[in-house]
Motif scaffolding. Sequence first.
Motif, PDB file in Angstrom:
ATOM      1  N   ALA A 149       0.845  -1.197   0.000  1.00  0.00           N
ATOM      2  CA  ALA A 149       0.000   0.000   0.000  1.00  0.00           C
ATOM      3  C   ALA A 149       0.879   1.245   0.000  1.00  0.00           C
ATOM      4  O   ALA A 149       1.991   1.235   0.526  1.00  0.00           O
ATOM      5  N   GLY A 150       0.370   2.308  -0.611  1.00  0.00           N
ATOM      6  CA  GLY A 150       1.113   3.564  -0.611  1.00  0.00           C
ATOM      7  C   GLY A 150       0.802   4.405  -1.825  1.00  0.00           C
ATOM      8  O   GLY A 150      -0.116   4.122  -2.589  1.00  0.00           O
TER       9      GLY A 150
ATOM     10  N   THR B 113      -4.143   0.492  -2.383  1.00  0.00           N
ATOM     11  CA  THR B 113      -4.037  -0.563  -1.380  1.00  0.00           C
ATOM     12  C   THR B 113      -3.232  -1.715  -1.981  1.00  0.00           C
ATOM     13  O   THR B 113      -3.165  -1.858  -3.208  1.00  0.00           O
ATOM     14  N   ALA B 114      -2.639  -2.524  -1.142  1.00  0.00           N
ATOM     15  CA  ALA B 114      -1.943  -3.710  -1.622  1.00  0.00           C
ATOM     16  C   ALA B 114      -2.968  -4.667  -2.219  1.00  0.00           C
ATOM     17  O   ALA B 114      -4.106  -4.734  -1.771  1.00  0.00           O
ATOM     18  N   GLY B 115      -2.587  -5.385  -3.252  1.00  0.00           N
ATOM     19  CA  GLY B 115      -3.481  -6.356  -3.877  1.00  0.00           C
ATOM     20  C   GLY B 115      -3.742  -6.021  -5.335  1.00  0.00           C
ATOM     21  O   GLY B 115      -3.024  -5.249  -5.959  1.00  0.00           O
ATOM     22  N   ASP B 116      -4.817  -6.613  -5.852  1.00  0.00           N
ATOM     23  CA  ASP B 116      -5.132  -6.501  -7.273  1.00  0.00           C
ATOM     24  C   ASP B 116      -6.047  -5.324  -7.561  1.00  0.00           C
ATOM     25  O   ASP B 116      -6.995  -5.058  -6.810  1.00  0.00           O
ATOM     26  N   HIS B 117      -5.762  -4.652  -8.688  1.00  0.00           N
ATOM     27  CA  HIS B 117      -6.550  -3.511  -9.157  1.00  0.00           C
ATOM     28  C   HIS B 117      -6.768  -3.677 -10.658  1.00  0.00           C
ATOM     29  O   HIS B 117      -5.830  -4.032 -11.392  1.00  0.00           O
ATOM     30  N   GLU B 118      -7.980  -3.411 -11.118  1.00  0.00           N
ATOM     31  CA  GLU B 118      -8.272  -3.441 -12.542  1.00  0.00           C
ATOM     32  C   GLU B 118      -7.486  -2.317 -13.221  1.00  0.00           C
ATOM     33  O   GLU B 118      -7.444  -1.193 -12.721  1.00  0.00           O
TER      34      GLU B 118
ATOM     35  N   GLY C 253       8.688   5.142  -2.374  1.00  0.00           N
ATOM     36  CA  GLY C 253      10.103   5.094  -2.032  1.00  0.00           C
ATOM     37  C   GLY C 253      10.986   4.475  -3.097  1.00  0.00           C
ATOM     38  O   GLY C 253      12.162   4.239  -2.865  1.00  0.00           O
ATOM     39  N   GLY C 254      10.422   4.197  -4.269  1.00  0.00           N
ATOM     40  CA  GLY C 254      11.189   3.529  -5.320  1.00  0.00           C
ATOM     41  C   GLY C 254      11.590   4.468  -6.433  1.00  0.00           C
ATOM     42  O   GLY C 254      11.470   5.690  -6.320  1.00  0.00           O
TER      43      GLY C 254
END
Length: 187
Positions: free
Chosen positions: A113-114, A144-149, A172-173
């Motif tokens: 998440a972020g 959020t962490a996880g899958d997104h369309e 942070g990347g």
Amino acid sequence: QSGVESPSAPMEIAVIPDPGVTLTGRVSDGEGRPAPGASLTWRANGLTAEYYQFTQPLSGVPDLTGLQPARTGYVSALNFPNPTQIFGLDPIGVGVGRNYDVRFHGSLTVPAAGDYQFQVDAQSGASLRLDGAPVALNSAITLTAGDHEIEAIYYQSGDGTASAQLIWTPPGGVPGVVPPSALTTFA
């Protein structure tokens, strides 16, 4: 220098069949008996690509509602850079002419998440949607962490240097092409 050959060291390359072209087989139960009427879902890393052909130049991302694609396919990632047309006028392999639109869609897996920043580098233009909502390119979006369309629509108009890349910057990347491991397509 044109017409001059020079030796190079042997190279080993991996050729991976395109799983988006053909899927054959049979569905059977636990004892090996055919299961008539069974539903099969295919899942692979990458995105489904729908290619739309237009007869006139495009000045923006077109409305695809009600249109049928000229063809469909599969890409492992949206990563088609084409500096100075080194890969020709059609590096994506669209094959439908000079004026076209490609709708890439599937699922984006967000590892943590972020705030993420997205950019679609495209010669003519592009748009991006996550979970059905438009994403303002080059601005942060909280996920959020996880899958997104995910849906990226890229259009090309005329004989320009066709190119398209989907870039993300995770929290942070550093910016980089969204990798195939973060993309999933279903059929």
